[in-house]
Design an enzyme around this catalytic site. Structure first.
Site, PDB file in Angstrom:
ATOM      1  N   HIS A  98      -7.026  -5.166  10.067  1.00  9.99           N
ATOM      2  CA  HIS A  98      -6.950  -4.995   8.677  1.00  9.99           C
ATOM      3  C   HIS A  98      -5.729  -5.454   8.180  1.00  9.99           C
ATOM      4  O   HIS A  98      -4.778  -5.769   9.069  1.00  9.99           O
ATOM      5  CB  HIS A  98      -6.928  -3.594   8.275  1.00  9.99           C
ATOM      6  N   ASP A 119       0.877  -1.090   0.014  1.00  3.76           N
ATOM      7  CA  ASP A 119      -0.105   0.120   0.036  1.00  3.76           C
ATOM      8  C   ASP A 119       0.675   1.191   0.105  1.00  3.76           C
ATOM      9  O   ASP A 119       2.032   1.170   0.169  1.00  3.76           O
ATOM     10  CB  ASP A 119      -0.911  -0.071   1.384  1.00  3.76           C
ATOM     11  N   GLU A 152      -9.736  -2.238   5.120  1.00  3.55           N
ATOM     12  CA  GLU A 152     -10.500  -2.085   6.549  1.00  3.55           C
ATOM     13  C   GLU A 152     -11.787  -2.672   6.797  1.00  3.55           C
ATOM     14  O   GLU A 152     -12.025  -3.388   5.880  1.00  3.55           O
ATOM     15  CB  GLU A 152     -10.649  -0.380   6.617  1.00  3.55           C
ATOM     16  N   ASN A 163      -7.470  -3.134  14.210  1.00  5.54           N
ATOM     17  CA  ASN A 163      -8.892  -3.324  13.738  1.00  5.54           C
ATOM     18  C   ASN A 163      -8.952  -4.762  13.013  1.00  5.54           C
ATOM     19  O   ASN A 163      -9.809  -4.960  12.455  1.00  5.54           O
ATOM     20  CB  ASN A 163      -9.423  -2.190  13.231  1.00  5.54           C
TER      21      ASN A 163
HETATM   22  C1  F6R Z   1       1.553  -1.348   6.089  1.00  4.00           C
HETATM   23  C2  F6R Z   1       0.096  -2.020   6.180  1.00  4.00           C
HETATM   24  C3  F6R Z   1      -0.569  -2.183   7.433  1.00  4.00           C
HETATM   25  C4  F6R Z   1       0.338  -2.692   8.597  1.00  4.00           C
HETATM   26  C5  F6R Z   1      -0.776  -2.640  10.050  1.00  4.00           C
HETATM   27  C6  F6R Z   1       0.286  -2.778  11.097  1.00  4.00           C
HETATM   28  O1  F6R Z   1       2.060  -1.695   4.576  1.00  4.00           O
HETATM   29  O2  F6R Z   1      -0.433  -2.639   5.281  1.00  4.00           O
HETATM   30  O3  F6R Z   1      -1.657  -3.212   7.263  1.00  4.00           O
HETATM   31  O4  F6R Z   1       1.075  -3.862   8.623  1.00  4.00           O
HETATM   32  O5  F6R Z   1      -1.521  -1.361   9.841  1.00  4.00           O
HETATM   33  O6  F6R Z   1       1.033  -1.960  11.489  1.00  4.00           O
HETATM   34  P1  F6R Z   1       2.348  -1.703  12.418  1.00  4.00           P
HETATM   35  O7  F6R Z   1       3.238  -2.766  11.997  1.00  4.00           O
HETATM   36  O8  F6R Z   1       2.804  -0.358  12.339  1.00  4.00           O
HETATM   37  O9  F6R Z   1       1.577  -2.168  13.678  1.00  4.00           O
END
Ligand code: F6R
Length: 240
Positions: free
Chosen positions: A137, A67, A142, A135
């Site tokens: 995701h 992303d 989401e 959450n």
């Molecule tokens: C990042 C992504 C997100 C993160 C998720 C966890 O490229 O796709 O899904 O993997 O938000 O984020 P952290 O690792 O910062 O807790």
């Protein structure tokens, strides 16, 4: 789903690095799906170490990031483009032309997603690294995202923007939109490694593994994938 519970984040990262290193040793031109965020930073450090010791090379590796934010350009320090340069790409021998990150400098949002779908359609990801949102995701899919989506532009939800505020000076500065691989794109990978650490991920980890497969908890879709390794620390595993 294979579940590996490790003592702490360091062990989670070590275990994940072993799997990625083995992947690159057995297929030098592997297609890797990569995540940003806090979770994979140590993994990337370990991969850079292995590269410096000449255990692995990224010369023939192709990468696709999950992303990218929309609304900040690639030069912004918090763009995922810069994140990848700082933590991995700028430190190994990967070829620029083999790196794929949604191009947020294209003016039209729908066009950004369309271009990424086209790029993704040319290769199959051998190994996809995922983090997990509090959450549930994956990527920026989401809660509520249909499982059939390919890459698309998403409005980030409040929880995700708050979680990511730590990288910015204020909540207002956190972008409101991003482009993400869809769940369909993620599910097409041959193998998936999901990493999660810390008590704040425990609820999402529980629902991902033990809950019903449903859109409310996007990561629960991984129960339907034939080759997923979940690597979590004891805190993240505390509700299992
Ligand atoms: C990042 C992504 C997100 C993160 C998720 C966890 O490229 O796709 O899904 O993997 O938000 O984020 P952290 O690792 O910062 O807790």
């Amino acid at each position: 789903m294979k579940i590996i519970v490790c003592k702490n984040h360091e062990e989670v990262s070590l275990k994940a690095s072993e799997l990625v290193i083995n992947q690159l040793k057995s297929k030098a031109n592997s297609v890797l799906g990569l995540a940003t965020g806090s979770t994979p930073i140590r993994l990337y450090e370990l991969l850079v170490d292995a590269y410096q010791k000449k255990e692995i090379s990224f010369k023939d590796v192709v990468s696709f990031n999950l992303d990218e934010y929309i609304g900040i350009d690639r030069l912004h320090p918090q763009s995922y483009y810069q994140f990848m340069q700082r933590n991995l790409f700028g430190l190994v021998d990967i070829k620029k032309e083999n790196i794929h990150i949604p191009n947020n400098e294209v003016k039209n949002n729908e066009e950004i997603a369309k271009l990424y779908i086209e790029e993704l359609s040319k290769q199959q990801i051998d190994l996809q690294i995922l983090g997990l949102g509090t959450n549930g995701h994956i990527g920026f899919n989401e809660p509520g995202t249909p499982f059939g989506n390919q890459a698309f532009v998403v409005e980030l939800n409040e929880q995700t923007r708050k979680d990511n505020m730590r990288f910015f000076d204020s909540l207002e500065e956190v972008p409101k939109h991003a482009v993400t691989m869809g769940i369909k794109d993620i599910m097409q990978s041959k193998q998936i490694i999901l990493m999660a650490s810390g008590a704040e991920k425990a609820e999402a980890v529980y629902k991902m593994i033990r809950g019903e497969v449903c859109k409310k908890l996007p990561a629960s879709v991984l129960q339907l994938h034939p080759n997923v390794v979940v690597i979590i620390d004891e805190l993240a595993a505390s509700k299992l």
